[in-house]
Scaffold this active site. Structure first.
Site, PDB file in Angstrom:
ATOM      1  N   ARG A  99      11.616  -0.901  11.428  1.00 45.44           N
ATOM      2  CA  ARG A  99      10.256  -1.012  11.992  1.00 45.44           C
ATOM      3  C   ARG A  99      10.258  -2.101  12.911  1.00 45.44           C
ATOM      4  NH1 ARG A  99       5.404   0.124   7.938  1.00 45.44           N
ATOM      5  NH2 ARG A  99       4.284  -1.170   9.715  1.00 45.44           N
ATOM      6  N   ARG A 139      -0.627  -9.154  13.164  1.00 47.31           N
ATOM      7  CA  ARG A 139      -1.188  -8.184  12.339  1.00 47.31           C
ATOM      8  C   ARG A 139      -1.983  -8.748  11.160  1.00 47.31           C
ATOM      9  NH1 ARG A 139       4.303  -5.636  10.791  1.00 47.31           N
ATOM     10  NH2 ARG A 139       3.211  -4.548   9.303  1.00 47.31           N
ATOM     11  N   ARG A 174      11.254  -6.588   4.746  1.00 51.89           N
ATOM     12  CA  ARG A 174      11.218  -5.245   4.732  1.00 51.89           C
ATOM     13  C   ARG A 174      11.795  -4.871   6.432  1.00 51.89           C
ATOM     14  NH1 ARG A 174       5.656  -2.209   4.577  1.00 51.89           N
ATOM     15  NH2 ARG A 174       5.134  -2.827   6.695  1.00 51.89           N
ATOM     16  N   ARG A 234      -9.299   1.167   8.639  1.00 47.28           N
ATOM     17  CA  ARG A 234      -8.986  -0.199   9.075  1.00 47.28           C
ATOM     18  C   ARG A 234      -9.978  -0.762  10.045  1.00 47.28           C
ATOM     19  NH1 ARG A 234      -2.958   0.414   8.681  1.00 47.28           N
ATOM     20  NH2 ARG A 234      -1.975  -1.579   9.145  1.00 47.28           N
ATOM     21  N   LYS A 263       0.877  -1.142  -0.061  1.00 48.39           N
ATOM     22  CA  LYS A 263      -0.014  -0.125  -0.085  1.00 48.39           C
ATOM     23  C   LYS A 263       0.905   1.297   0.060  1.00 48.39           C
ATOM     24  CE  LYS A 263      -2.169  -1.124   3.823  1.00 48.39           C
ATOM     25  NZ  LYS A 263      -1.778  -2.367   4.154  1.00 48.39           N
TER      26      LYS A 263
HETATM   27  P1  ADP Z   1       1.271  -2.033   7.428  1.00 44.31           P
HETATM   28  O1  ADP Z   1      -0.095  -1.912   6.539  1.00 44.31           O
HETATM   29  O2  ADP Z   1       2.334  -2.282   6.706  1.00 44.31           O
HETATM   30  O3  ADP Z   1       0.929  -3.002   8.414  1.00 44.31           O
HETATM   31  P2  ADP Z   1       1.058   0.765   8.421  1.00 44.31           P
HETATM   32  O4  ADP Z   1       2.140   1.561   8.329  1.00 44.31           O
HETATM   33  O5  ADP Z   1      -0.094   0.968   7.523  1.00 44.31           O
HETATM   34  O6  ADP Z   1       1.588  -0.754   8.162  1.00 44.31           O
HETATM   35  O7  ADP Z   1       0.647   0.509   9.921  1.00 44.31           O
HETATM   36  C1  ADP Z   1       1.375   0.008  11.111  1.00 44.31           C
HETATM   37  C2  ADP Z   1       0.769  -0.105  12.345  1.00 44.31           C
HETATM   38  O8  ADP Z   1       0.199   1.406  12.573  1.00 44.31           O
HETATM   39  C3  ADP Z   1      -0.578  -0.751  12.421  1.00 44.31           C
HETATM   40  O9  ADP Z   1       0.085  -2.275  12.328  1.00 44.31           O
HETATM   41  C4  ADP Z   1      -1.333  -0.276  13.254  1.00 44.31           C
HETATM   42  O10 ADP Z   1      -0.718  -0.702  14.572  1.00 44.31           O
HETATM   43  C5  ADP Z   1      -1.143   1.300  13.520  1.00 44.31           C
HETATM   44  N1  ADP Z   1      -1.917   1.880  12.465  1.00 44.31           N
HETATM   45  C6  ADP Z   1      -1.938   2.486  11.311  1.00 44.31           C
HETATM   46  N2  ADP Z   1      -3.005   2.751  10.753  1.00 44.31           N
HETATM   47  C7  ADP Z   1      -4.047   2.544  11.579  1.00 44.31           C
HETATM   48  C8  ADP Z   1      -5.440   2.756  11.446  1.00 44.31           C
HETATM   49  N3  ADP Z   1      -6.218   3.434  10.591  1.00 44.31           N
HETATM   50  N4  ADP Z   1      -6.040   2.181  12.512  1.00 44.31           N
HETATM   51  C9  ADP Z   1      -5.385   1.836  13.829  1.00 44.31           C
HETATM   52  N5  ADP Z   1      -3.972   1.499  13.615  1.00 44.31           N
HETATM   53  C10 ADP Z   1      -3.279   1.977  12.680  1.00 44.31           C
END
Ligand code: ADP
Length: 190
Positions: A134, A146, A128, A89, A14
Site C-alpha cells: 500500500r 492520515r 504493514r 469517516r 479494523k
Molecule cells: P486505514 O484505516 O488503515 O487508513 P482504509 O483501508 O480504511 O485504511 O483506508 C485507506 C484510505 O482510503 C484512507 O486513508 C482514505 O483516503 C480512503 N478511504 C477509505 N474509507 C474512506 C471513507 N469512508 N471516506 C473517505 N475516504 C476513505
C-alpha cells in the site's frame, strides 16, 4: 439484525477484526478502503481519482464512498447484518448512513471503537507498509497526515455515536486474539 460500525484510527486493526467479526456473527463485511483499492487496481475513473486523495493521506469525497455503501447494501438484500469498516469517516457520512439504513428499516446497533496509542499506530502502519504494497503505508509523513485527518474529521464521530447511546470503547492494544475476544464480548452484550 446486527449492524456494527468498527471504528478507530488508521492502524487500529479494523480490517483484521472486521473480517473476523463478520465471519463470527455472519455479517457482510464492507470496507470502503478495500472497495477503493479494488477500483484502483481495475484502473476505473473512480479509482484513478480516489488514488490522488489516498496517496496524500486525505479522504476521498463523501459522495463517492456513500454511493459505494448504497451499492453494497443493495447487493445484499437478505443479509443477516453488516459490519462497516473504515466507514463512516465524517459526520456527513454517518448522517448519510443513518438515512440509508432507516430507509431500509435498519439501524446501527453499536459503534465499536478500538483504542490504540498513537506511537503504536505509526509502528503498525510502517510495518504493514513493508509487506502490504500500500502506497499510503510507506511514508511516515503520509501516515502522520492520515492520523491528523482522523483526529480532525473522523474522531468527532465518537461524540456523534455517544449522543445516540451507541458508543462502545474497546481496548485495541494486545494480541489480535485478545482484541478479538474483547470485541466478541462487547457484541454479545449488545
Ligand atoms: P486505514 O484505516 O488503515 O487508513 P482504509 O483501508 O480504511 O485504511 O483506508 C485507506 C484510505 O482510503 C484512507 O486513508 C482514505 O483516503 C480512503 N478511504 C477509505 N474509507 C474512506 C471513507 N469512508 N471516506 C473517505 N475516504 C476513505
Amino acid at each position: 439484525m446486527l449492524n456494527l460500525v468498527l471504528f478507530g484510527p488508521p492502524g487500529a486493526g479494523k480490517g483484521t477484526q472486521a473480517e473476523f467479526l463478520g465471519k463470527n456473527f455472519n455479517l457482510v463485511h464492507i470496507s470502503t478502503g478495500d472497495l477503493l483499492r479494488t477500483e484502483i487496481a481495475a484502473k476505473t475513473h473512480l479509482g484513478i481519482e480516489a488514488k490522488k486523495n489516498i496517496d496524500k493521506g486525505e479522504l476521498v469525497p463523501d459522495s463517492v464512498v456513500v454511493d459505494m455503501i448504497k451499492g453494497k447494501l443493495n447487493a445484499h438484500p437478505t443479509a443477516n447484518g453488516f459490519i462497516f469498516d473504515g466507514f463512516p469517516r465524517t459526520v456527513a457520512q454517518a448522517e448519510a448512513l443513518d438515512l440509508i439504513l432507516e430507509q431500509n428499516g435498519m439501524e446501527i446497533s453499536g459503534m465499536l471503537c478500538l483504542q490504540v496509542e498513537k506511537q503504536e499506530l505509526i509502528n503498525r502502519l510502517l510495518n504493514r507498509g513493508l509487506t502490504s504494497g500500500r502506497s499510503d503505508d510507506r511514508d511516515q509523513s503520509i501516515i502522520e497526515n492520515r492520523i491528523s485527518v482522523y483526529e480532525r474529521k473522523t474522531a468527532p464521530l465518537i461524540e456523534f455515536y455517544k449522543s445516540k447511546g451507541k458508543y462502545i470503547p474497546v481496548e485495541g492494544m494486545g494480541t489480535v486474539e485478545e482484541i478479538a475476544d474483547k470485541l466478541v464480548q462487547s457484541v454479545k452484550a449488545l
